[in-house]
Design an enzyme around this catalytic site. Sequence first.
Site, PDB file in Angstrom:
ATOM      1  CE1 TYR A 190     -38.617  15.742   5.278  1.00 34.94           C
ATOM      2  CE2 TYR A 190     -37.723  13.733   5.774  1.00 34.94           C
ATOM      3  CZ  TYR A 190     -37.477  14.916   5.713  1.00 34.94           C
ATOM      4  OH  TYR A 190     -36.456  15.483   6.030  1.00 34.94           O
ATOM      5  CG  HIS A 212     -30.725  13.988   8.797  1.00 33.24           C
ATOM      6  ND1 HIS A 212     -30.570  15.291   8.221  1.00 33.24           N
ATOM      7  CD2 HIS A 212     -31.972  13.742   8.668  1.00 33.24           C
ATOM      8  CE1 HIS A 212     -31.730  15.647   7.697  1.00 33.24           C
ATOM      9  NE2 HIS A 212     -32.647  14.852   8.036  1.00 33.24           N
TER      10      HIS A 212
HETATM   11 FE    FE Z   1     -34.442  14.661   7.016  1.00 36.89          FE
END
Ligand code: FE
Lengths: 252, 199
Positions: free
Chosen positions: A157, A172
């Site tokens: 992104y 993450h």
């Molecule tokens: Fe991220």
Amino acid sequence: MPPPDAPAEPQYDAAALMPRRHDMHPRPYDPDYKTSVTRAPRLPLLSMQATPTEETGPRFGHDRIGPLDNDLIRNHAQGDALAIGERIRVFGRVIDETGRAVPHTLVEIWQANAGGRYRHIKDTYFAPLDPNFGGCGRTLTDETGHYEFMTIRPGAYPWPNRANDWRPMHIHFSIFGHAFGQRLISQMYFQGDPLIDLCPIAATIKDRGQLDRLVAPLDMQNARGMDYLAYRFDIVLRGRRQTMFENRPEGL
Amino acid sequence: MLHQSDRLIETPSQTAGPYVHIGCIPSFAGLKDVYPEDLGRSPIEPGARGTRITITGSVYDGTGWAMRDAMIESWQADAEGRFAGQSGADPLVSGFCRFAADKDSGEFILRTIKPGAVAGRDGMVFAPHIALWIVARGINIGLSTRIYFEDEDNSADPLLARIEQRPRVQTLMATATGAGTYRFDIRLQGEGETVFLDL
Ligand SMILES: [Fe+3]
């Protein structure tokens, strides 16, 4: 008799933490990652030997973890529908710097959906939300430090930094260990993603060998035909010196 | 013990990013139907021994802006200085809490009990304190600090004693603002920069 307000004796000499090697971590201040410029301390950290506060830490029981918590394909599904995306299994081991397994420790992940959009009130990217994808998962490592998630491969992104910066595909990770001083948050990247080399956040890690450890290799041995690909991501936490009191519990 | 050269190296940190809440405090992100409840909502359960306290503060960046996206974890002992899991520890004190800066005001609130002094090795005694770990976008490796209390005797604390520039000790002091209420602000950089720890 000790005086009534004398503190409790430490009970876990077990766990002297080895010092953290900051040179092996990202540089806190890195002008190419613009947000770090105002958020990195300018003064040196105050160093000393870890104390009971860092050598103990929270524990989370199996009763807190639901059966679908590590399955991001299904844990936000509405009815029978599944999350959209390339199905992947992400697995690995949590060990410490002495090579010992870190059993029964909490591993949490969060990620964007296949289009690169997060289900977060502050993500306004115009890639659509997937109604069947929440984007969070959690699990406890087993006796030997192994963990595993089923999810979809997150999309890359764009993000506001320089005019056209993109985050490589990433998941993450948040890991606890058994001591508060082992607490770690990092990101897993995917082997072969050309955006890794263009990413100012990945580039905050100056040692290429260290960055490469965040790039999970495709593992076809552990993939499953007509179902999912597999990526292996092993995690090393700060080490603790070995002592004879090793089996003592350090937290709930 | 292994030699340094035999040691594996810790996995490098990366920033928690702006969406850390999805993974750590999903209800804050607006994600309420994956888990029954967020972990670490409170460090104490009803009936925990000790004085109830409320600590309010903000995390300021180098421009003096109260950050809206910080996530903080706290870890502390019970009222007698024992950590969860140690024998004799108060079973109603988990000691762990997660909280976020408010998305509009940038303020965080920690409701807990005041911890007792903690015994370390070699007869060291640490004044009552709460460990904090701060992550956010732009923080490449989580920042550790401690809350001490200005109304406690901090004179013999071994960590505070290591701070050479004495005025900086004040950056680790929660200031009393009323009965059981304290203020603790964290400044990441610049004037009044908080003492961050490498322990
Ligand atoms: Fe991220």
